[in-house]
Design a protein around this motif. Structure first.
Motif, PDB file in Angstrom:
ATOM      1  N   HIS A 113     -23.258  -7.646  20.297  1.00 60.98           N
ATOM      2  CA  HIS A 113     -24.644  -7.174  20.352  1.00 60.98           C
ATOM      3  C   HIS A 113     -25.166  -6.771  18.975  1.00 60.98           C
ATOM      4  O   HIS A 113     -26.345  -6.942  18.688  1.00 60.98           O
ATOM      5  CB  HIS A 113     -24.771  -6.026  21.357  1.00 60.98           C
ATOM      6  CG  HIS A 113     -24.882  -6.505  22.767  1.00 60.98           C
ATOM      7  ND1 HIS A 113     -26.065  -6.489  23.474  1.00 60.98           N
ATOM      8  CD2 HIS A 113     -23.962  -7.054  23.606  1.00 60.98           C
ATOM      9  CE1 HIS A 113     -25.863  -6.995  24.686  1.00 60.98           C
ATOM     10  NE2 HIS A 113     -24.609  -7.336  24.794  1.00 60.98           N
ATOM     11  N   GLU A 114     -24.299  -6.252  18.122  1.00 60.80           N
ATOM     12  CA  GLU A 114     -24.742  -5.894  16.774  1.00 60.80           C
ATOM     13  C   GLU A 114     -25.144  -7.168  16.015  1.00 60.80           C
ATOM     14  O   GLU A 114     -26.208  -7.221  15.406  1.00 60.80           O
ATOM     15  CB  GLU A 114     -23.635  -5.139  16.020  1.00 60.80           C
ATOM     16  CG  GLU A 114     -24.166  -4.457  14.769  1.00 60.80           C
ATOM     17  CD  GLU A 114     -23.132  -3.571  14.088  1.00 60.80           C
ATOM     18  OE1 GLU A 114     -22.053  -3.340  14.667  1.00 60.80           O
ATOM     19  OE2 GLU A 114     -23.423  -3.116  12.957  1.00 60.80           O
ATOM     20  N   TYR A 116     -26.014  -9.980  17.295  1.00 58.71           N
ATOM     21  CA  TYR A 116     -27.173 -10.560  17.986  1.00 58.71           C
ATOM     22  C   TYR A 116     -28.470 -10.038  17.368  1.00 58.71           C
ATOM     23  O   TYR A 116     -29.411 -10.799  17.131  1.00 58.71           O
ATOM     24  CB  TYR A 116     -27.096 -10.213  19.471  1.00 58.71           C
ATOM     25  CG  TYR A 116     -28.217 -10.752  20.339  1.00 58.71           C
ATOM     26  CD1 TYR A 116     -28.143 -12.031  20.888  1.00 58.71           C
ATOM     27  CD2 TYR A 116     -29.332  -9.972  20.642  1.00 58.71           C
ATOM     28  CE1 TYR A 116     -29.155 -12.516  21.709  1.00 58.71           C
ATOM     29  CE2 TYR A 116     -30.348 -10.451  21.462  1.00 58.71           C
ATOM     30  CZ  TYR A 116     -30.253 -11.728  21.992  1.00 58.71           C
ATOM     31  OH  TYR A 116     -31.257 -12.203  22.798  1.00 58.71           O
ATOM     32  N   THR A 117     -28.517  -8.748  17.113  1.00 61.14           N
ATOM     33  CA  THR A 117     -29.718  -8.160  16.527  1.00 61.14           C
ATOM     34  C   THR A 117     -29.975  -8.694  15.124  1.00 61.14           C
ATOM     35  O   THR A 117     -31.104  -8.962  14.741  1.00 61.14           O
ATOM     36  CB  THR A 117     -29.605  -6.632  16.501  1.00 61.14           C
ATOM     37  OG1 THR A 117     -29.430  -6.181  17.833  1.00 61.14           O
ATOM     38  CG2 THR A 117     -30.844  -5.989  15.909  1.00 61.14           C
ATOM     39  N   TYR A 118     -28.891  -8.892  14.341  1.00 63.44           N
ATOM     40  CA  TYR A 118     -29.053  -9.440  12.992  1.00 63.44           C
ATOM     41  C   TYR A 118     -29.478 -10.899  12.999  1.00 63.44           C
ATOM     42  O   TYR A 118     -29.956 -11.411  11.990  1.00 63.44           O
ATOM     43  CB  TYR A 118     -27.738  -9.348  12.216  1.00 63.44           C
ATOM     44  CG  TYR A 118     -27.413  -7.971  11.764  1.00 63.44           C
ATOM     45  CD1 TYR A 118     -28.165  -7.371  10.754  1.00 63.44           C
ATOM     46  CD2 TYR A 118     -26.371  -7.261  12.331  1.00 63.44           C
ATOM     47  CE1 TYR A 118     -27.883  -6.097  10.338  1.00 63.44           C
ATOM     48  CE2 TYR A 118     -26.078  -5.980  11.920  1.00 63.44           C
ATOM     49  CZ  TYR A 118     -26.835  -5.403  10.921  1.00 63.44           C
ATOM     50  OH  TYR A 118     -26.547  -4.151  10.513  1.00 63.44           O
ATOM     51  N   ALA A 119     -29.245 -11.583  14.124  1.00 64.13           N
ATOM     52  CA  ALA A 119     -29.476 -13.032  14.168  1.00 64.13           C
ATOM     53  C   ALA A 119     -30.922 -13.404  13.877  1.00 64.13           C
ATOM     54  O   ALA A 119     -31.213 -14.542  13.519  1.00 64.13           O
ATOM     55  CB  ALA A 119     -29.037 -13.599  15.516  1.00 64.13           C
ATOM     56  N   GLN A 120     -31.838 -12.443  14.022  1.00 53.84           N
ATOM     57  CA  GLN A 120     -33.242 -12.753  13.734  1.00 53.84           C
ATOM     58  C   GLN A 120     -33.446 -13.225  12.298  1.00 53.84           C
ATOM     59  O   GLN A 120     -34.377 -13.971  12.019  1.00 53.84           O
ATOM     60  CB  GLN A 120     -34.139 -11.538  14.020  1.00 53.84           C
ATOM     61  CG  GLN A 120     -33.742 -10.288  13.280  1.00 53.84           C
ATOM     62  CD  GLN A 120     -34.688  -9.121  13.580  1.00 53.84           C
ATOM     63  OE1 GLN A 120     -35.735  -9.002  12.989  1.00 53.84           O
ATOM     64  NE2 GLN A 120     -34.305  -8.276  14.515  1.00 53.84           N
ATOM     65  N   ASN A 121     -32.593 -12.796  11.377  1.00 51.29           N
ATOM     66  CA  ASN A 121     -32.749 -13.192   9.975  1.00 51.29           C
ATOM     67  C   ASN A 121     -31.690 -14.205   9.553  1.00 51.29           C
ATOM     68  O   ASN A 121     -31.417 -14.362   8.376  1.00 51.29           O
ATOM     69  CB  ASN A 121     -32.628 -11.961   9.072  1.00 51.29           C
ATOM     70  CG  ASN A 121     -33.514 -10.830   9.522  1.00 51.29           C
ATOM     71  OD1 ASN A 121     -34.683 -11.055   9.781  1.00 51.29           O
ATOM     72  ND2 ASN A 121     -32.962  -9.625   9.636  1.00 51.29           N
TER      73      ASN A 121
ATOM     74  N   HIS B 113     -36.207  -2.784  18.053  1.00 52.40           N
ATOM     75  CA  HIS B 113     -34.964  -3.375  18.555  1.00 52.40           C
ATOM     76  C   HIS B 113     -33.829  -3.267  17.538  1.00 52.40           C
ATOM     77  O   HIS B 113     -32.678  -3.102  17.911  1.00 52.40           O
ATOM     78  CB  HIS B 113     -35.189  -4.825  18.979  1.00 52.40           C
ATOM     79  CG  HIS B 113     -35.789  -4.940  20.348  1.00 52.40           C
ATOM     80  ND1 HIS B 113     -35.073  -5.325  21.447  1.00 52.40           N
ATOM     81  CD2 HIS B 113     -37.038  -4.651  20.808  1.00 52.40           C
ATOM     82  CE1 HIS B 113     -35.858  -5.303  22.524  1.00 52.40           C
ATOM     83  NE2 HIS B 113     -37.057  -4.904  22.148  1.00 52.40           N
ATOM     84  N   GLU B 114     -34.169  -3.332  16.241  1.00 55.22           N
ATOM     85  CA  GLU B 114     -33.122  -3.189  15.229  1.00 55.22           C
ATOM     86  C   GLU B 114     -32.547  -1.775  15.289  1.00 55.22           C
ATOM     87  O   GLU B 114     -31.329  -1.591  15.323  1.00 55.22           O
ATOM     88  CB  GLU B 114     -33.691  -3.497  13.836  1.00 55.22           C
ATOM     89  CG  GLU B 114     -32.586  -3.666  12.800  1.00 55.22           C
ATOM     90  CD  GLU B 114     -33.093  -4.135  11.439  1.00 55.22           C
ATOM     91  OE1 GLU B 114     -34.287  -4.460  11.307  1.00 55.22           O
ATOM     92  OE2 GLU B 114     -32.266  -4.166  10.501  1.00 55.22           O
ATOM     93  N   THR B 117     -30.205  -1.074  18.300  1.00 51.64           N
ATOM     94  CA  THR B 117     -28.810  -1.498  18.156  1.00 51.64           C
ATOM     95  C   THR B 117     -28.008  -0.486  17.346  1.00 51.64           C
ATOM     96  O   THR B 117     -26.851  -0.203  17.655  1.00 51.64           O
ATOM     97  CB  THR B 117     -28.747  -2.891  17.493  1.00 51.64           C
ATOM     98  OG1 THR B 117     -29.459  -3.802  18.328  1.00 51.64           O
ATOM     99  CG2 THR B 117     -27.312  -3.368  17.355  1.00 51.64           C
ATOM    100  N   GLN B 120     -26.226   3.194  18.746  1.00 52.14           N
ATOM    101  CA  GLN B 120     -24.877   3.454  19.275  1.00 52.14           C
ATOM    102  C   GLN B 120     -24.091   4.419  18.394  1.00 52.14           C
ATOM    103  O   GLN B 120     -23.218   5.126  18.879  1.00 52.14           O
ATOM    104  CB  GLN B 120     -24.101   2.144  19.453  1.00 52.14           C
ATOM    105  CG  GLN B 120     -24.002   1.311  18.198  1.00 52.14           C
ATOM    106  CD  GLN B 120     -23.174   0.044  18.418  1.00 52.14           C
ATOM    107  OE1 GLN B 120     -21.958   0.061  18.388  1.00 52.14           O
ATOM    108  NE2 GLN B 120     -23.858  -1.054  18.664  1.00 52.14           N
ATOM    109  N   ILE B 177     -37.170 -11.977  19.716  1.00 55.29           N
ATOM    110  CA  ILE B 177     -36.940 -11.536  18.340  1.00 55.29           C
ATOM    111  C   ILE B 177     -35.665 -12.161  17.762  1.00 55.29           C
ATOM    112  O   ILE B 177     -35.687 -12.748  16.688  1.00 55.29           O
ATOM    113  CB  ILE B 177     -36.847  -9.989  18.282  1.00 55.29           C
ATOM    114  CG1 ILE B 177     -38.204  -9.366  18.656  1.00 55.29           C
ATOM    115  CG2 ILE B 177     -36.403  -9.529  16.903  1.00 55.29           C
ATOM    116  CD1 ILE B 177     -38.149  -7.869  18.936  1.00 55.29           C
ATOM    117  N   SER B 178     -34.544 -12.048  18.495  1.00 57.31           N
ATOM    118  CA  SER B 178     -33.264 -12.482  17.930  1.00 57.31           C
ATOM    119  C   SER B 178     -33.073 -13.988  17.968  1.00 57.31           C
ATOM    120  O   SER B 178     -32.534 -14.579  17.039  1.00 57.31           O
ATOM    121  CB  SER B 178     -32.088 -11.817  18.652  1.00 57.31           C
ATOM    122  OG  SER B 178     -31.961 -10.483  18.246  1.00 57.31           O
ATOM    123  N   LEU B 179     -33.462 -14.617  19.059  1.00 58.37           N
ATOM    124  CA  LEU B 179     -33.216 -16.057  19.186  1.00 58.37           C
ATOM    125  C   LEU B 179     -34.467 -16.894  18.936  1.00 58.37           C
ATOM    126  O   LEU B 179     -34.410 -18.117  18.936  1.00 58.37           O
ATOM    127  CB  LEU B 179     -32.652 -16.381  20.580  1.00 58.37           C
ATOM    128  CG  LEU B 179     -31.377 -15.630  20.990  1.00 58.37           C
ATOM    129  CD1 LEU B 179     -30.855 -16.163  22.322  1.00 58.37           C
ATOM    130  CD2 LEU B 179     -30.290 -15.757  19.922  1.00 58.37           C
TER     131      LEU B 179
END
Lengths: 202, 202
Positions: A113-114, A116-121, B113-114, B117, B120, B177-179
């Protein structure tokens, strides 16, 4: 040394690096992670990492694929399983995970999940996640379609329902990880039954 | 200077800092963000930031509350609105957002959303998100309960349905956002109607 034993050895080395990456990530987190932190988590010399991977980014892409791979094929259903039971098994697997020797489902999902969030860039990671999301969604869509064909389910837009279930699973895992809602997977399992799957039988 | 004008001025200054934080975040991202990057995005001197906030962490907590606040109260429903229309309006607001002058709903949600994440590992941010999640969920639960009471909806576990809808919304935004799935909010809107809300009327 034969070619085949060389291949096995390279595979073993990569696995050692991957497990060391897991340990390093749980200590340092993704953004602060340095190659040397991974080196400190394994018995092999750090040069081995540089031989196998072209920097942190390349290593993280392989690591992400390694994590995902451990989930693939871990749902075993035989041909006689009815669609509803198969659906249940696939959803349980995504929400609660298979058993692992080291690092639990939640240790693994935390990293997933961490990233996944970075995948935007990040085009390459985005593609890996997109493929994985598509495979999960696809496997659910397929079972829903089977159920409709066999007359067990009413006729619905299987693609749309597969997407909805995949999204719900993802959100429940994320909520347990980010907000610490320990009961999110169990509660979500009940909600999926009550509000989504049960409607398939009407 | 009277007390009241001082308060207004402090509020204005904070807003200037918050908007500068937005601009700096869109350029540098959260992990690489330095206080000086924010300073470079505003006309006031950088010292003003240090006067108002006790470091990057404190500033980010305030920023998160600032982003969330802009969504609160932006759904206006009058007393005569029936529960289903109110549900639709609340879901649309979370998925598609209100109109903003600077930075779109998606610019804002990207930051949201960033930080979600990261929550946590972060007690204070986690609490802010938890409260916000609870308010969204609570507002949906309330409308579902109203609908049941008024006989418009069948009797369901409103808490569980509110949670499910909130999770689905969150996942759809995250996936866009991510995909980069641009159609995720619209597709999810249809899935919520077809598989969740329509069952309320049966």
């Amino acid at each position: 040394m034969s070619d085949s034993s060389e291949t096995v050895s390279a595979k073993d080395t990569e696995e050692v690096i991957m497990e060391a990456t897991f340990r390093a990530l749980s200590k340092h987190g993704y953004t602060d992670l340095r190659m040397r932190d991974i080196g400190e988590e394994m018995d092999l010399t750090r040069q081995v990492i540089h031989y196998h991977f072209d920097g942190k980014y390349d290593l993280m892409s392989s690591f992400l694929e390694y994590v995902i791979e451990q989930y693939e094929g871990s749902v075993q259903v035989d041909e006689e399983t009815d669609p509803r039971s198969e659906l249940d098994a696939r959803i349980d697997q995504c929400l609660f995970g298979p058993e692992f020797e080291e690092f639990t489902h939640w240790d693994r999902m935390k990293v997933y999940h961490e990233l996944y969030t970075y995948a935007q860039n990040d085009g390459e990671h985005r593609e890996i996640f997109d493929d994985h999301y598509e495979r999960i969604r696809g496997s659910i869509v397929e079972v829903v379609e089977d159920g409709i064909e066999q007359g067990q389910f009413r006729s619905v837009d299987a693609e749309r329902m597969g997407q909805l279930i995949t999204d719900v699973i993802h959100a429940a895992r994320g909520r347990r990880i980010s907000l610490g809602h320990e009961d999110a997977p169990e509660e979500t399992r009940r909600a999926i039954d009550e509000f989504i799957l049960d409607s398939l039988h009407s």
